[in-house]
Motif scaffolding. Structure first.
Motif, short mmCIF file in Angstrom:
data_model
loop_
_atom_site.label_atom_id
_atom_site.label_comp_id
_atom_site.label_asym_id
_atom_site.label_seq_id
_atom_site.Cartn_x
_atom_site.Cartn_y
_atom_site.Cartn_z
N SER A 1 -1.13 48.86 28.29
CA SER A 1 -1.03 47.43 27.66
C SER A 1 0.37 46.82 28.18
CB SER A 1 -0.78 47.54 25.93
OG SER A 1 -1.85 48.12 25.42
N SER A 2 1.34 47.80 28.54
CA SER A 2 2.66 46.92 28.97
C SER A 2 2.46 46.56 30.59
CB SER A 2 3.67 47.82 29.17
OG SER A 2 3.09 49.31 29.81
N SER A 3 1.68 47.30 31.25
CA SER A 3 1.46 46.79 32.58
C SER A 3 0.57 45.54 32.58
CB SER A 3 0.73 48.02 33.37
OG SER A 3 -0.39 48.35 32.86
N TYR A 4 -0.49 45.58 31.72
CA TYR A 4 -1.43 44.25 31.68
C TYR A 4 -0.53 42.98 31.07
CZ TYR A 4 -5.96 42.25 30.57
OH TYR A 4 -6.97 41.20 30.58
N ALA A 5 0.33 43.32 30.19
CA ALA A 5 1.40 42.28 30.05
C ALA A 5 2.13 41.81 30.99
CB ALA A 5 1.95 42.81 28.65
N GLY A 6 2.63 42.81 31.69
CA GLY A 6 3.62 42.39 32.83
C GLY A 6 2.81 41.38 34.04
N ILE A 7 1.63 42.09 34.47
CA ILE A 7 0.92 41.23 35.14
C ILE A 7 0.62 39.77 34.91
CG2 ILE A 7 -1.36 41.17 36.42
CD1 ILE A 7 -1.24 44.26 36.27
N PHE A 8 0.36 39.53 33.51
CA PHE A 8 -0.24 38.42 33.26
C PHE A 8 1.12 37.38 32.79
CE2 PHE A 8 -4.29 39.84 32.45
CZ PHE A 8 -5.00 39.05 32.90
N ALA A 9 2.14 38.04 32.56
CA ALA A 9 3.66 37.37 32.54
C ALA A 9 3.93 36.87 33.76
CB ALA A 9 4.37 38.11 31.90
N TYR A 10 3.88 37.74 34.88
CA TYR A 10 4.03 37.35 36.30
C TYR A 10 3.20 36.24 36.74
CZ TYR A 10 4.79 37.69 41.23
OH TYR A 10 4.62 37.12 42.49
N ILE A 11 1.99 36.15 36.36
CA ILE A 11 0.84 35.10 36.79
C ILE A 11 1.46 33.78 36.05
CG2 ILE A 11 -1.37 34.40 36.56
CD1 ILE A 11 -2.18 37.28 36.99
N ALA A 12 1.66 33.78 34.59
CA ALA A 12 2.02 32.81 33.95
C ALA A 12 3.50 32.10 34.54
CB ALA A 12 2.27 33.15 32.40
N VAL A 13 4.40 32.88 35.01
CA VAL A 13 5.76 32.39 35.40
C VAL A 13 5.46 31.72 36.69
CG1 VAL A 13 7.87 33.18 36.32
CG2 VAL A 13 6.87 33.93 34.25
#
Length: 68
Positions: free
Chosen positions: A12-24
């Motif tokens: 979950s944390s890696s998934y959230a990190g990936i999508f946060a990077y994409i959003a930024v």
């Protein structure tokens, strides 16, 4: 902690990190294309909310000083 839970948290944390990077990344590209125009609505929001907060603080301050 059970091993299944730990794996779930790691996933979950890696998934959230990936999508946060994409959003930024997407937001930074959008802001580079529309620098000033993109920030105007945020600036208006800051001015309005800041003014409302100051107004409520002044009202609260004067209510306290009038009672004394």
């Amino acid at each position: 902690m059970k091993s299944g839970r730990k794996e779930h948290y790691e996933f979950s944390s890696s998934y959230a990190g990936i999508f946060a990077y994409i959003a930024v990344t997407i937001l930074m590209r959008w802001f580079k294309r529309k620098e000033i125009k993109a920030m105007k609505p945020f600036a208006y929001y800051c001015w309005i909310v800041g003014g409302l907060i100051l107004l409520t603080r002044f009202i609260k301050f004067f209510k306290i000083t009038v009672r004394i």
